[in-house]
Design a protein around this motif. Sequence first.
Motif: not given
Length: 81
Positions: A52-63
Amino acid sequence: MEREEIRQLLNGIFEVVLNRPGIQLEDRMTADDIDNWDSLTNMTIISEIERQWQIHFKLRDIIRMKNVGDMIDTILAKCDQ
């Protein structure tokens, strides 16, 4: 983009992924508060947010995302980069 805009788009994502029409997300909500929000559906939600936002989360972002408010903050930060 503002918090409320993001929240409305997230409501749509959660409605579809969790099959919860009319869901209204609040900042303090967690997976414990919403039926069917588990680790598997969380990854689908993350994928839909990235698309939707054309972004990418790193694992640390998700955690670091502990609730809906954290999710909105992370989206805002990624969109500002």
